[in-house]
Design an enzyme around this catalytic site. Structure first.
Site, PDB file in Angstrom:
ATOM      1  CG  ASP A  29      -1.786   1.174   1.384  1.00 39.94           C
ATOM      2  OD1 ASP A  29      -1.735   2.059   0.504  1.00 39.94           O
ATOM      3  OD2 ASP A  29      -2.537   1.233   2.374  1.00 39.94           O
ATOM      4  CD  GLU A  79      27.566   4.470   4.323  1.00 49.43           C
ATOM      5  OE1 GLU A  79      27.422   3.290   4.632  1.00 49.43           O
ATOM      6  OE2 GLU A  79      27.432   4.846   3.145  1.00 49.43           O
ATOM      7  CB  CYS A 111      24.237   9.895   9.188  1.00 50.18           C
ATOM      8  SG  CYS A 111      23.596   8.442   8.368  1.00 50.18           S
ATOM      9  CB  THR A 152      14.829   4.953   4.082  1.00 50.71           C
ATOM     10  OG1 THR A 152      15.703   3.824   4.236  1.00 50.71           O
ATOM     11  CG2 THR A 152      13.541   4.672   4.818  1.00 50.71           C
ATOM     12  CB  SER A 201      18.561   1.691  13.065  1.00 49.63           C
ATOM     13  OG  SER A 201      17.430   1.893  12.230  1.00 49.63           O
ATOM     14  CG  HIS A 233      20.464  11.786  10.599  1.00 47.71           C
ATOM     15  ND1 HIS A 233      20.852  12.029   9.305  1.00 47.71           N
ATOM     16  CD2 HIS A 233      20.243  10.445  10.690  1.00 47.71           C
ATOM     17  CE1 HIS A 233      20.883  10.878   8.640  1.00 47.71           C
ATOM     18  NE2 HIS A 233      20.521   9.904   9.457  1.00 47.71           N
ATOM     19  CE  LYS A 242       8.569   5.877  13.720  1.00 46.62           C
ATOM     20  NZ  LYS A 242       7.665   4.914  14.286  1.00 46.62           N
ATOM     21  CG  ASN A 277      19.268   8.705   4.873  1.00 48.79           C
ATOM     22  OD1 ASN A 277      19.811   9.770   5.157  1.00 48.79           O
ATOM     23  ND2 ASN A 277      19.390   7.615   5.608  1.00 48.79           N
ATOM     24  CB  SER A 310      23.943   3.730  12.409  1.00 47.25           C
ATOM     25  OG  SER A 310      22.610   4.081  12.232  1.00 47.25           O
TER      26      SER A 310
HETATM   27  N1  CAA Z   1      -0.713   3.304   5.816  1.00 41.24           N
HETATM   28  C1  CAA Z   1      -0.121   4.122   6.717  1.00 41.24           C
HETATM   29  N2  CAA Z   1       0.899   3.725   7.529  1.00 41.24           N
HETATM   30  C2  CAA Z   1       1.346   2.452   7.404  1.00 41.24           C
HETATM   31  C3  CAA Z   1       0.753   1.543   6.500  1.00 41.24           C
HETATM   32  C4  CAA Z   1      -0.308   2.019   5.678  1.00 41.24           C
HETATM   33  N3  CAA Z   1      -0.909   1.227   4.782  1.00 41.24           N
HETATM   34  N4  CAA Z   1       1.394   0.366   6.628  1.00 41.24           N
HETATM   35  C5  CAA Z   1       2.347   0.516   7.589  1.00 41.24           C
HETATM   36  N5  CAA Z   1       2.311   1.778   8.053  1.00 41.24           N
HETATM   37  C6  CAA Z   1       3.168   2.374   9.075  1.00 41.24           C
HETATM   38  C7  CAA Z   1       3.455   1.438  10.244  1.00 41.24           C
HETATM   39  O1  CAA Z   1       2.380   1.426  11.163  1.00 41.24           O
HETATM   40  C8  CAA Z   1       4.716   2.055  10.793  1.00 41.24           C
HETATM   41  O2  CAA Z   1       4.377   3.174  11.578  1.00 41.24           O
HETATM   42  P1  CAA Z   1       5.116   3.425  12.998  1.00 41.24           P
HETATM   43  O3  CAA Z   1       6.595   3.499  12.691  1.00 41.24           O
HETATM   44  O4  CAA Z   1       4.569   4.725  13.461  1.00 41.24           O
HETATM   45  O5  CAA Z   1       4.801   2.251  13.852  1.00 41.24           O
HETATM   46  C9  CAA Z   1       5.435   2.592   9.545  1.00 41.24           C
HETATM   47  O6  CAA Z   1       4.456   2.612   8.500  1.00 41.24           O
HETATM   48  C10 CAA Z   1       6.606   1.717   9.097  1.00 41.24           C
HETATM   49  O7  CAA Z   1       6.138   0.413   8.880  1.00 41.24           O
HETATM   50  P2  CAA Z   1       6.889  -0.852   9.545  1.00 41.24           P
HETATM   51  O8  CAA Z   1       6.897  -0.727  11.026  1.00 41.24           O
HETATM   52  O9  CAA Z   1       6.235  -2.067   8.969  1.00 41.24           O
HETATM   53  O10 CAA Z   1       8.379  -0.660   9.114  1.00 41.24           O
HETATM   54  P3  CAA Z   1       9.302  -1.459   8.100  1.00 41.24           P
HETATM   55  O11 CAA Z   1       9.545  -2.829   8.620  1.00 41.24           O
HETATM   56  O12 CAA Z   1       8.805  -1.339   6.717  1.00 41.24           O
HETATM   57  O13 CAA Z   1      10.670  -0.624   8.225  1.00 41.24           O
HETATM   58  C11 CAA Z   1      12.198   1.149   8.586  1.00 41.24           C
HETATM   59  C12 CAA Z   1      10.721   0.784   8.398  1.00 41.24           C
HETATM   60  C13 CAA Z   1      12.738   0.460   9.836  1.00 41.24           C
HETATM   61  C14 CAA Z   1      12.327   2.648   8.770  1.00 41.24           C
HETATM   62  C15 CAA Z   1      12.975   0.682   7.325  1.00 41.24           C
HETATM   63  O14 CAA Z   1      12.580   1.455   6.226  1.00 41.24           O
HETATM   64  C16 CAA Z   1      14.481   0.756   7.467  1.00 41.24           C
HETATM   65  O15 CAA Z   1      15.122  -0.183   7.940  1.00 41.24           O
HETATM   66  N6  CAA Z   1      15.132   1.887   7.040  1.00 41.24           N
HETATM   67  C17 CAA Z   1      16.579   2.038   7.086  1.00 41.24           C
HETATM   68  C18 CAA Z   1      17.105   2.278   8.486  1.00 41.24           C
HETATM   69  C19 CAA Z   1      16.833   3.667   8.996  1.00 41.24           C
HETATM   70  O16 CAA Z   1      16.593   4.601   8.266  1.00 41.24           O
HETATM   71  N7  CAA Z   1      16.893   3.822  10.326  1.00 41.24           N
HETATM   72  C20 CAA Z   1      16.707   5.116  10.955  1.00 41.24           C
HETATM   73  C21 CAA Z   1      17.538   5.253  12.195  1.00 41.24           C
HETATM   74  S1  CAA Z   1      19.250   4.930  11.824  1.00 41.24           S
HETATM   75  C22 CAA Z   1      19.825   6.408  11.149  1.00 41.24           C
HETATM   76  O17 CAA Z   1      19.185   7.422  11.247  1.00 41.24           O
HETATM   77  C23 CAA Z   1      21.109   6.394  10.410  1.00 41.24           C
HETATM   78  C24 CAA Z   1      20.816   6.336   8.959  1.00 41.24           C
HETATM   79  O18 CAA Z   1      20.705   7.360   8.289  1.00 41.24           O
HETATM   80  C25 CAA Z   1      20.622   5.031   8.357  1.00 41.24           C
END
Ligand code: CAA
Length: 390
Positions: A29, A79, A111, A152, A201, A233, A242, A277, A310
């Site tokens: 979705d 990075e 980062c 991302t 993360s 960041h 968040k 990102n 990270s």
């Molecule tokens: N409509 C609206 N919202 C929806 C939805 C829908 N149909 N389906 C899911 N969502 C929402 C979920 O409820 C969730 O919301 P919350 O976070 O508020 O709970 C959100 O969408 C994300 O969904 P998931 O929990 O299922 O997440 P995911 O397993 O797809 O992974 C992620 C999300 C962890 C960010 C992933 O994209 C990822 O690993 N990204 C890379 C790591 C990253 O960016 N980490 C950030 C911190 S580390 C950092 O900052 C350093 C860096 O630059 C990497």
């Protein structure tokens, strides 16, 4: 003496992937990407585009406007290093025709390293107040195809001039910082894609924010309510929301008014939504987004900054917007860079994604037909990257 950011310039690739295209392909979705994660598009680097060309394009307006007079340091934060030994900044120095009496090095800590670069640059200006430092942050955020991190991705670079009596942001000396050995996101030398424990993360980001804030709050006279905006960041839009909700609650404001979170961060998020990102560059792209899109005069306003790398290192800093900063903005140029990008089909995205610099030591020329701005990685021969001006 006031020290901080005198000028900022931004650049990203001329191509983007629409997250609706990715969602359709992944049978997800699209609201999960646009609402749940907050990403609408992601810049995708073209064949012939890397952290060097992105960086040189970001800094080029400084060369054209003579902003680099009195600089003799180039600090390159990334990075996405292209060599284990040689700093990417040396290639940029060459492409920009900077004078030979220059010192250049590369910083690394995911980062976070652009903020390490900023701290070093400010220390250099304190020692040599008549000098300026060129700081560049340039990155390509790359995760595995069909992994949760894919949405991302992104790429971009910022170039900053750090000086005494800066015309944009004066940074405070006090900051709070925190380090903890974690495996939330990492990239072994033999991999082009980051490995990430996504959920861990985001938790580590928030933990590091709170620990950094605690130290900052214990030494600074500024309190949570003194800041008009917070620049985080930005790995993806929702992360800032968040994080700021947690920081607001930590400061005793419960329940957290969504309106307050919006006032504090919304204007920092316009560019990350469509660029994605940009690792080291992201915090400064958030700052630019705020300065260029706020309907208010931000002169004399206090800003909070949180950098997260990270692995992990984080730092909370603060600064004040200089009155008259508007004269230093180049919003139309930045807007044009983003608006003039071309959307990729899913097939083109996969082609761009898989395009790799060959490692066989042979002579390889890269296709010329893609727009890579004023510079391109033309090819490689005997493991030597060959750049050219376009
Ligand atoms: N409509 C609206 N919202 C929806 C939805 C829908 N149909 N389906 C899911 N969502 C929402 C979920 O409820 C969730 O919301 P919350 O976070 O508020 O709970 C959100 O969408 C994300 O969904 P998931 O929990 O299922 O997440 P995911 O397993 O797809 O992974 C992620 C999300 C962890 C960010 C992933 O994209 C990822 O690993 N990204 C890379 C790591 C990253 O960016 N980490 C950030 C911190 S580390 C950092 O900052 C350093 C860096 O630059 C990497």
């Amino acid at each position: 003496m006031k020290i901080g950011i005198d000028q900022i310039s931004f650049y990203t690739s001329s191509y983007f992937l629409d997250m609706k295209v990715l969602a359709r392909e992944r049978q997800i979705d699209s609201k999960k990407y646009s609402v749940g994660i907050g990403q609408h598009q992601a810049s995708v680097p073209a064949p012939g585009e890397d952290t060097v060309t992105l960086a040189a394009n970001a800094a080029m307006p400084f060369v054209e406007s003579d902003a680099l007079a009195n600089t003799d340091w180039l600090i390159f934060a990334t990075e996405t290093g292209i060599d284990q030994s040689k700093s990417a900044g040396v290639y940029v120095h060459d492409l920009l025709d900077l004078p030979p009496n220059y010192r250049i090095f590369e910083c690394k800590q995911a980062c976070y390293s652009s903020i390490a670069g900023l701290q070093i640059a400010m220390g250099l200006v304190e020692r040599f107040p008549e000098k300026k430092v060129l700081l560049i942050a340039s990155d390509i955020a790359r995760y595995g195809i069909r992994t949760p991190g894919e949405v991302t991705q992104g790429c971009g670079a910022v170039a900053l001039v750090i000086s005494a009596n800066p015309r944009m942001i004066t940074m405070d000396k006090e900051s709070g910082f925190f380090t903890q050995n974690t495996m939330d996101f990492w990239r072994p030398n033999y991999r082009r894609e980051a490995l990430v424990d996504g959920k861990a993360s985001t938790r580590q980001y928030i933990h590091t924010l709170i620990e950094s804030w605690k130290q900052y709050a214990s030494i600074s006279k500024n309190t949570f309510n003194d800041f008009s905006h917070y620049c985080y960041h930005l790995p993806f839009t929702k992360m800032a929301e968040k994080a700021h909700t947690h920081l607001t609650r930590f400061n005793g404001i419960t329940p957290v008014p969504t309106g307050l979170v919006k006032i504090h961060i919304e204007d920092t998020l316009h560019y990350v939504r469509t660029v994605g990102n940009t690792y080291t560059a992201a915090i400064f792209i958030g700052l630019l987004s705020l300065l260029e899109n706020s309907s208010k005069d931000l002169g004399n306003r206090k800003l909070g900054f949180f950098s997260y790398g990270s692995g992990c290192v984080g730092e909370f800093l603060s600064g004040t917007v200089e009155p008259g900063y508007e004269q230093m903005l180049t919003k139309q140029r930045h807007k044009a860079i983003i608006d003039n990008r071309s959307g990729l089909s899913y097939e083109d995205y996969e082609y761009f994604y898989h395009f790799a610099v060959p490692q066989d030591g042979g002579r390889h020329c890269f296709p010329k037909k893609y727009n890579t701005g004023k510079f391109r990685l033309a090819g490689i021969e005997k493991h030597k990257r060959i750049y050219e001006k376009v």
